[in-house]
Design an enzyme around this catalytic site. Structure first.
Site, PDB file in Angstrom:
ATOM      1  N   GLU A 497       0.820  -1.217   0.000  1.00  0.00           N
ATOM      2  CA  GLU A 497       0.000   0.000   0.000  1.00  0.00           C
ATOM      3  C   GLU A 497       0.851   1.264   0.000  1.00  0.00           C
ATOM      4  O   GLU A 497       0.661   2.164   0.814  1.00  0.00           O
ATOM      5  CB  GLU A 497      -0.991  -0.017   1.171  1.00  0.00           C
ATOM      6  CG  GLU A 497      -2.057  -1.090   1.014  1.00  0.00           C
ATOM      7  CD  GLU A 497      -3.267  -0.879   1.900  1.00  0.00           C
ATOM      8  OE1 GLU A 497      -3.514   0.265   2.310  1.00  0.00           O
ATOM      9  OE2 GLU A 497      -3.958  -1.868   2.179  1.00  0.00           O
ATOM     10  N   GLY A 498       1.797   1.319  -0.914  1.00  0.00           N
ATOM     11  CA  GLY A 498       2.714   2.448  -1.011  1.00  0.00           C
ATOM     12  C   GLY A 498       3.999   2.102  -0.305  1.00  0.00           C
ATOM     13  O   GLY A 498       4.109   2.260   0.912  1.00  0.00           O
TER      14      GLY A 498
END
Length: 814
Positions: A497-498
């Site tokens: 997620e990033g």
């Protein structure tokens, strides 16, 4: 007197900027001040004439626009960095909350402390005390990770039965509809027992089909899928990442083409999809696949553009052509994760989440929902793991003895142990504060990036520290190991997620500079719309903002913040004042960096990262102060508060110094150094003395230690090594005074070992009674259980045991 009057005028100008007085009022005050000096005979009254000539254009809008704003407007439009559609949608998504105050140079601390502290409802508390407690008891992490590579069937069934996958689903669809705070507490408790358990529960309650359907789904989609998801009848996954697009999710190569096709014997309008996705959690067992792809409509069957853009659809995995089932093997933490593929898979157009009208709206849908999921799931999982590890490592440091003393009393151990305790307190504060905002209806995109990065990063560092302390106990895998799987799996949270490098280098400040700044986003909109009138008003507010932060930075640096306002007068007072100074520093550095570097700031990732570090540390420190206030300002917690804030101040100042040392324009860097550090650097990392106090908290039962571990699963059940260590700590502490008394009676410094034998001998000599002997025996059992590690038959460790070749019988020569 002339010199004094000039100095007084400079001070007046500084005060006007410092307090952010409006341009018109400031002009009137300056004119009145100059007139008063003229009346007093200190200045010539003729000074009013040039002053008025200067001030009139600034206050007369038509003249100001033509002489100043219009030329600046034209230059701004030329240097304004280009922004892709996906970048714009990412920046437009979500809202700005407390991080906006920190970014603007003058935080409103009363506003922070007035944010309501979330409370668990009776239903949420009952869920934590009942189903969550039972799920933790059922989980055997060694069995899950080593033997099954999955949750056992009975645990899967229990999670479905009690709607663990429906925490975000509304009650009207059969979900639990828990608050963000309750979700965080559930995940923290599960994470302290098993990372796989927490991930399995967390992902369906984060960004995925359930979240997207509730926000954007058609009524038919909601009515069909949400009750089935709530009951666990459907297992969802969401496929975004592909081999060619990881962090650059907007570049996904997966495609969909709008066309007519056959579906269940009829010709219908639909999409022909081709995808190749990987790293998709729950994909191997999913029954419904959320899919992100780029949709095109070459025949314009939908009546719009050809290139529609990123679109999200929901596809049953039984659809012909959908490939799932194979698994990745992530770092010996084998949660259900794997690839999914499809080639020329035809599905009806109604499979788009939200129906055909949402074609091309997928990226906006994702980024609007991502901030909530990213702000809860990953920070909560990391925080819960560290909280349990902190208690277990503290207990182990007290129980484990070398050279006849607890290793926790050694300064070399105190240093990492203090970091673990401090980080556990800070992470919990940060992870909790963002849930306050989410519960108030905010979608803090920048803040979610900050919390995701710093909770996962500090979580990994804390796990490494714990491994250094526990040594062989942490290394040897088995039923009694509370640490190794968390150590192995820490990079997973760092990456998803990033990825953290991307998050720090590009996202925190890259989005924060535009999203959190009071004027830049509106200025960019005005430039895009060619609206010089709006730009004119914003420009002069912006100029005043920069001037204010320059004055505030210099003055607060000169006085070390002593004159700035603070909401309290207790031991934390100076921290608010230091943060006031750093907030002004950040605002000034941000504006100057954007002005000097312009669009190239996007590519100067190390500059951007350091600016993001300053903002992040301001948030972490304010979260600590908010937690301390919410929990009743318990003085016993002050060592943790001091550690958390001092660490943040030191790191923020270090980031500023590093930024100025590496700022490309050396003249500007020199001027900024004078303004920001007029008397040099002042903040120090937490001292050895403070580390000693903090490390001590983890090693004996006390109220502060309980607050560090609040909400974690500490029951000494069979498969919970953390709970067993907690029990052992109590047993060993109970035995310690008895052991010391025996040593005193015998005149010997006996080692704290073989306590059962010591109990037998001391009881025979009448030195202790039977109850005390029983305490010593129990302590020895607990002590040995705590320091011993597991061992195995070779066959237990091999997934494919080696088959030794049969011995060839030798044939003797005749």
């Amino acid at each position: 007197m002339m010199i004094l009057s000039i100095l007084a005028t400079v001070v007046l100008l500084g005060a006007l900027f410092y307090h952010r007085v409006s341009l018109f009022i400031s002009s009137l005050i300056l004119l009145a001040w100059t007139a008063a000096l003229g009346v007093a005979g200190l200045w010539s009254a003729w000074v009013l004439v040039p002053l008025a000539i200067i001030l009139v254009p600034f206050n007369f809008a038509p003249m100001r626009k033509s002489m100043i704003s219009a030329p600046v407007f034209r230059g701004f439009r030329k240097v304004m960095p280009p922004m892709s559609r996906t970048e714009k949608e990412a920046i437009d998504a979500g809202t700005t909350w407390w991080e906006g105050d920190l970014f603007q140079g003058k935080p409103d601390w009363k506003k922070l402390h007035n944010y309501p502290q979330p409370r668990l409802t009776a239903e949420e508390q009952a869920f934590l005390d009942g189903p969550v407690e039972e799920a933790c008891r059922m989980a055997n992490d060694f069995q899950i990770t080593h033997e099954l590579a999955d949750l056992p069937p009975e645990l899967w069934a229990y999670l479905k039965e009690h709607r663990f996958f429906a925490m975000i689903i509304k009650k009207e669809y059969g979900g639990l509809e828990f608050s963000a705070y309750a979700q965080s507490r559930v995940l923290q408790k599960l994470s302290g027992v098993s990372g796989i358990l927490a991930i399995t529960v967390g992902v369906p309650n984060s960004l995925g089909p359930g979240e997207l359907l509730q926000h954007y789904g058609t009524d038919e989609q909601k009515d069909h899928y949400l009750p089935r998801l709530a009951r666990g009848q459907e297992i969802p996954c969401f496929a975004l990442t592909s081999p060619e697009a990881g962090s650059d999710a907007g570049a996904i190569p997966d495609t969909g083409i709008v066309c007519m096709g056959e579906w269940q014997g009829q010709q219908v309008l639909g999409m022909r999809l081709t995808w190749n996705k990987r790293y998709i959690t729950l994909a191997p067992i999913a029954t419904v696949l959320g899919l992100a792809f780029k949709l095109s409509d070459p025949e314009k069957l939908l009546g719009g553009a050809e290139d529609l853009g990123i679109t999200c659809a929901l596809i049953p995995t039984t659809t012909p052509g959908v490939e799932i089932g194979r698994r990745h093997f992530p770092l010996n933490v084998p949660f259900q994760n794997g690839p999914t593929l499809g080639k020329d898979v035809f599905v009806p157009i109604d499979y788009i989440i939200g129906g055909p009208k949402m074609a091309g709206q997928g990226w906006r849908m994702l980024v609007e929902c991502l901030s909530v999921g990213r702000g809860i799931t990953l920070p909560s999982n990391s925080t819960g793991g560290v909280k349990s590890v902190a208690l277990a490592t503290g207990a182990y440091a007290h129980i484990r003895r070398q050279f006849k003393i607890s290793i926790g009393k050694m300064e070399g151990i105190e240093e990492p142990l203090a970091r673990i305790a401090g980080n556990a307190y800070v992470m919990d504060a940060a992870a909790s504060l963002i849930t306050y905002g989410i519960m108030l209806g905010e979608k803090p995109a920048v803040l979610s990036a900050i919390v995701k990065y710093h909770c996962t990063h500090r979580g990994q560092q804390s796990i490494i520290d714990a491994m250094d302390i526990t040594g062989g106990k942490g290394i040897m895998l088995g039923q009694s190991n509370f640490l190794a799987r968390a150590y192995q799996g820490a990079p997973i949270a760092i990456t998803v997620e990033g990825a953290n490098i991307l998050t720090r280098s590009m996202m925190i400040f890259g989005q924060g500079a535009i999203r959190c700044h009071p004027y830049v986003l509106e200025e960019m909109e005005a430039a895009k719309n060619n609206d010089v009138n709006v730009f004119d008003k914003l420009l002069f507010k912006h100029i005043g903002h920069v001037g204010s932060n320059k004055v505030r930075s210099f003055w607060l640096g000169l006085t070390r913040g002593l004159t700035s306002s603070t909401p309290t007068g207790d031991a934390t007072k100076r921290y608010y004042q230091h943060l006031n100074r750093l907030s002004a520093n950040l605002a000034l550095l941000s504006d100057v960096s954007m002005a000097v570097l312009g669009g190239s700031l996007k590519r100067r990732e190390r500059i951007s990262a350091r600016l993001g570090d300053i903002l992040s540390q301001l948030y972490l420190a304010s979260a600590v102060l908010k937690r301390y206030d919410d929990e009743g300002r318990n003085e016993a917690d002050l060592p943790l508060v001091h550690w958390g804030v001092q660490d943040a101040l030191y790191q923020a100042e270090q980031a500023m110094d590093d930024l100025l040392q590496n700022f490309p324009n050396r003249v500007v860097a020199g001027l900024l150094n004078v303004v920001i550090f007029p008397t040099g650097r002042h903040y120090l990392a937490p001292s050895d003395k403070l580390d000693h106090k903090v490390a001590k908290i983890l090693q004996v039962p006390n109220a502060t230690r309980s607050r560090i571990g609040r909400g974690q699963y500490l029951t000494p059940s069979e498969h919970n090594p953390v709970g067993l260590l907690e029990e052992a700590l109590v047993d060993v502490i109970a035995a310690d005074p008895i052991h010391q008394r025996i040593c005193k009676e015998l005149g010997k410094n006996l080692p704290f070992t073989r306590l059962d034998e010591l109990a037998h001998n001391a009881l025979a000599k009448g030195l202790i009674d039977k109850d005390e002997a029983a305490i010593l025996v129990k302590a020895e059992e607990s002590r040995l259980r705590s320091i011993n590690v597991d061992d195995f038959d070779p066959e237990e460790l091999a997934t494919k045991p080696v088959k030794l070749p049969e011995k060839v019988r030798k044939v003797e020569a005749a």
